[in-house]
Design an enzyme around this catalytic site. Structure first.
Site, PDB file in Angstrom:
ATOM      1  N   GLY A  11       5.712  13.371   2.939  1.00 46.10           N
ATOM      2  CA  GLY A  11       4.606  13.890   2.136  1.00 46.10           C
ATOM      3  C   GLY A  11       4.481  15.402   2.224  1.00 46.10           C
ATOM      4  N   TYR A 156     -10.620   6.546  -4.426  1.00 43.43           N
ATOM      5  CA  TYR A 156     -10.020   7.460  -3.460  1.00 43.43           C
ATOM      6  C   TYR A 156     -11.018   7.944  -2.413  1.00 43.43           C
ATOM      7  CZ  TYR A 156      -7.565  11.364  -1.379  1.00 43.43           C
ATOM      8  OH  TYR A 156      -7.000  12.238  -0.474  1.00 43.43           O
ATOM      9  N   LYS A 160     -10.791   7.180   1.739  1.00 42.32           N
ATOM     10  CA  LYS A 160     -10.746   8.191   2.789  1.00 42.32           C
ATOM     11  C   LYS A 160     -11.952   8.078   3.716  1.00 42.32           C
ATOM     12  CE  LYS A 160      -7.827  10.592   3.055  1.00 42.32           C
ATOM     13  NZ  LYS A 160      -6.444  10.423   3.581  1.00 42.32           N
TER      14      LYS A 160
END
Length: 326
Positions: A11, A156, A160
């Site tokens: 990533g 999202y 998180k």
């Protein structure tokens, strides 16, 4: 120096974290979902200037499976949990993001605890801090948590928030002395090292390619990926970082239109396709009926966050690597 496990080494943030760990003299092991990605990671590390990228160890591990995590954490002094599930589309079922984020974090923490690691640094997000609130003038800080019951909190930020909450709960209940620190970046920009980069950088590529005729009325708080990586290393070793969250943000907010203007001013003909105008909100709302990615951006319209001008390095690296369509 220490042995450090970095999850999600392919990533954007993960590669930059590995670069700084190597520069600091640490031994590094990283996980990828498929070992075929090891070659790509080595290429990105070499692009980033690593002296000996081939010395990085690679293991296969998936956030949704138990296999591989015990071996990955074995013998490690520290763990950087950077890996995070991302989808190329807005999920119909929010659990497509929530479950891998939460359960993957717990898998990594268990493996680190059982291996006797000193500390885990988790890469969370501003999405776990500042969503679900009406407009406000008071700045968000590390004491703030996203309000999951607030308006327009999508998959999202939920993923998180719930993943980070689960991490803190784990440390409190069954960490057995394992230490935790968390880094919460805003939109992450900076030099791309290959085709794996953040969604934030995807915005820059869309601007450079002229993928949108006009930009949305969205403001971004920005931070350079190199500063984010540096913060991870400080959170790993500093005694004062134990049990702390760190909001990674720099400078003032910038609107997407301001970013577009900077790109045109700094890149000249290379930015010829960058749009010059801001789209009215009604146009975005109309497009959102057909496009789930546009629909996901609607809660950001008009909201203000802090930022910096790291996007110029981002744009230049995308062009240099041939990642912008001609």
């Amino acid at each position: 120096m220490s042995m450090v496990l970095v999850t999600g080494g392919s990533g954007f943030i993960g590669v930059h974290v590995i670069l700084q760990l190597l520069a600091a003299g640490h031994e590094v092991r990283t996980t990828v979902r498929n070992l075929d990605r090891a070659r790509d990671v080595v290429a990105m590390l070499r692009e980033g200037g690593a002296d000996a990228p081939d010395k990085v160890g690679f293991l296969a591990a998936d956030l949704m499976r138990d296999e591989g995590w015990r071996a990955a954490a074995a013998g490690c002094d520290y763990v950087m949990h950077v890996a995070s599930p991302l989808l190329a589309h807005a999920p119909e079922d929010e659990n497509e993001l929530i479950v891998p984020a939460r359960e993957g974090t717990l898998r990594v923490l268990r493996a680190a605890r059982d291996a006797g690691a000193r500390r885990v640094v988790v890469t969370s997000s501003f999405a776990a801090i500042g969503y679900g609130y009406p407009p406000r003038t008071a700045p968000f800080d590390e004491t703030s948590w996203t309000n999951l019951d607030g308006p327009d909190v999508q998959a999202y930020p939920k993923s998180k928030t719930l993943a980070e909450r689960a991490a803190w709960d784990f440390i409190g209940r069954e960490g057995n002395g394992l230490e935790l620190a968390v880094v919460n970046p805003v939109a992450v920009f900076g030099p791309a090292l290959g085709p794996d980069f953040s969604e934030s950088i995807g915005i820059i590529r869309m601007l450079l390619e002229g993928a949108m005729p006009a930009v949305p009325r969205i403001n971004l708080a920005l931070v350079d990926v190199r500063d984010v990586a540096d913060l991870h290393l400080r959170a790993m070793t500093s005694p004062e970082a134990r049990g702390e969250r760190f909001l990674a943000v720099a400078g003032e907010t910038m609107s997407v239109l301001q970013i577009a203007r900077v790109l045109r001013a700094r890149l000249g003909a290379k930015a010829r396709r960058v749009p010059r105008f801001q789209a009215p909100d009604w146009m975005l709302r109309l497009a959102a009926r057909r496009n789930p990615m546009v629909r996901a951006a609607l809660p950001l319209l008009g909201k203000v966050r802090q930022s910096t001008s790291a996007k110029v390095a981002t744009a230049e690296s995308l062009i240099r690597l041939g990642l912008v369509k001609a």
